[in-house]
Design an enzyme around this catalytic site. Sequence first.
Site, PDB file in Angstrom:
ATOM      1  CG  HIS A   1      -1.885   0.986   1.439  1.00  0.00           C
ATOM      2  ND1 HIS A   1      -1.614   2.263   1.874  1.00  0.00           N
ATOM      3  CD2 HIS A   1      -3.225   0.938   1.246  1.00  0.00           C
ATOM      4  CE1 HIS A   1      -2.749   2.948   1.934  1.00  0.00           C
ATOM      5  NE2 HIS A   1      -3.742   2.166   1.560  1.00  0.00           N
TER       6      HIS A   1
ATOM      7  CD  GLN B   1      -6.895  -4.635   3.692  1.00  0.00           C
ATOM      8  OE1 GLN B   1      -7.844  -5.399   3.879  1.00  0.00           O
ATOM      9  NE2 GLN B   1      -7.061  -3.353   3.455  1.00  0.00           N
TER      10      GLN B   1
ATOM     11  CB  CYS C   1      -3.736   3.418  -1.441  1.00  0.00           C
ATOM     12  SG  CYS C   1      -4.860   4.751  -1.086  1.00  0.00           S
TER      13      CYS C   1
ATOM     14  CG  ASP D   1       0.649  -2.658   6.298  1.00  0.00           C
ATOM     15  OD1 ASP D   1      -0.224  -2.667   7.177  1.00  0.00           O
ATOM     16  OD2 ASP D   1       0.513  -2.076   5.200  1.00  0.00           O
TER      17      ASP D   1
ATOM     18  CE  LYS E   1      -7.203  -0.601   6.050  1.00  0.00           C
ATOM     19  NZ  LYS E   1      -7.906   0.027   4.932  1.00  0.00           N
TER      20      LYS E   1
HETATM   21  C1  LIG Z   1      -2.320  -2.997   3.383  1.00  0.00           C
HETATM   22  C2  LIG Z   1      -2.630  -1.642   3.939  1.00  0.00           C
HETATM   23  N1  LIG Z   1      -1.663  -0.970   4.583  1.00  0.00           N
HETATM   24  C3  LIG Z   1      -1.880   0.238   5.111  1.00  0.00           C
HETATM   25  C4  LIG Z   1      -3.111   0.852   5.014  1.00  0.00           C
HETATM   26  C5  LIG Z   1      -3.281   2.198   5.607  1.00  0.00           C
HETATM   27  O1  LIG Z   1      -4.251   2.215   6.609  1.00  0.00           O
HETATM   28  P1  LIG Z   1      -4.618   3.616   7.276  1.00  0.00           P
HETATM   29  O2  LIG Z   1      -5.045   4.511   6.142  1.00  0.00           O
HETATM   30  O3  LIG Z   1      -5.732   3.312   8.201  1.00  0.00           O
HETATM   31  O4  LIG Z   1      -3.389   4.110   7.925  1.00  0.00           O
HETATM   32  C6  LIG Z   1      -4.142   0.202   4.338  1.00  0.00           C
HETATM   33  C7  LIG Z   1      -5.456   0.858   4.158  1.00  0.00           C
HETATM   34  O5  LIG Z   1      -6.139   0.640   3.179  1.00  0.00           O
HETATM   35  C8  LIG Z   1      -3.898  -1.084   3.793  1.00  0.00           C
HETATM   36  O6  LIG Z   1      -4.852  -1.756   3.163  1.00  0.00           O
END
Ligand SMILES: Cc1ncc(COP(=O)(O)O)c(C=O)c1O
Length: 412
Positions: A129, A209, A370, A206, A232
């Site tokens: 992401h 998800q 993203c 990370d 999430k």
């Molecule tokens: C794999 C992954 N990493 C990071 C994020 C970032 O999450 P946040 O915007 O809540 O910081 C997302 C959000 O869609 C994601 O899907």
Amino acid sequence: MIEGVRAGIDLDRVRADFPILSRTVNGKPLVYLDNAATAQKPRSVLAALDAYYRDINANVHRGVHELSARATDAYEAARERVRRFLGARSTHEIVFTRNATEGINLVAYTFVKPNLRPGDEVLITAMEHHSNIVPWQIVCEGTGASLKVAPIDDRGELQLDEFERLLTPRTKIAAVTHMSNALGTIVPAGEIVRLAHAHGVPVLIDASQAAYHMRIDVQALDCDFLVATGHKLYGPTGIGVLYGKEARLDAMPPFMGGGDMIASVSFERSTWNVLPYKFEAGTPHIAGAIGLHAALDYIDGIGFDAIAAHERELLDHGTALLESVGGVRLIGTAPNKASILSFVMDGVHPHDIGTVVDREGVAIRTGHHCAQPVMERFGVPATARASLAMYNTREELDALGRALRRVREVFG
Ligand SMILES: Cc1ncc(COP(=O)(O)O)c(C=O)c1O
């Protein structure tokens, strides 16, 4: 519902716990299939937020008065709940952040940036992401350090041999998603950590998800850092979590300065609070942490075995269904994947797909999610993405299938 009971989830009960699921959109029952962007909230989370503001609203760690003590207790109980959820050793290792993005930036700025020298490397994968790409680019900029990217194959699986090849004595950190938001691929995080540690490289996982689909155990993973994001996890927006091994966090300087993160302040010099408060400058999202506590209770009340079995069944049903719609191509077909159906349709732009299905009450995401480099890897500008959560049903996927047939009719 037979389907739900078979998978160990009482779907009628679960759906009744989420008030928004009974609303209509464009005159049709809402079919919410945008859970990878954010999940809906159960009543218990809404009630926890309401009760906090109604009954105990006060600042934390600051007052001797009753409400402040109760707010502090509730905030710290939430930290303990997160510790248990992630299997961390100590609450010293649990830092509340705004979201996963802030957790990654915290590590980039305080763990990696101060030690970056020309020729150093940060290793990520081709399915990250943007929030696990851009912070690393920013901290590398101007230092002579560079970003290395481990490739993925045509199904969207990480090429582990290439990942290992890219681990060098100059690698300062490997930052890897546990599950791709654009493809659904589940990455073998434990194996990643093992390979990286064998080369002396610390790892950030990370789990934004992964954390709402499967049990995360940071001690079993042995990762140095892990981030997750509350919204999430069926919790509120504006609250996230950074896990860090205590010795790592202890050795890092603060990220932001302000109230609560200090032990003492004078104009000459300030000293830092103990963990985890050193990293929590200013008034935190107290209600958010309390709401997250309720969300984690809710998830554990259903249980990851039941959630995973149900979502697997839905994923299989959805995959077969999409494959039966003319001209649809799935993007992301790794054997080990979860809850994401990313696809393109011959001759129809994903935004048009999203608009037509929205008229049928079906909420899906369209765009690059993203994850622009993933789109580039698969040679598409964007995809349409249906993403599943514990409360979704086969009937909802059938509604998506009907809506997609409608798209075919409209666009030929
Ligand atoms: C794999 C992954 N990493 C990071 C994020 C970032 O999450 P946040 O915007 O809540 O910081 C997302 C959000 O869609 C994601 O899907």
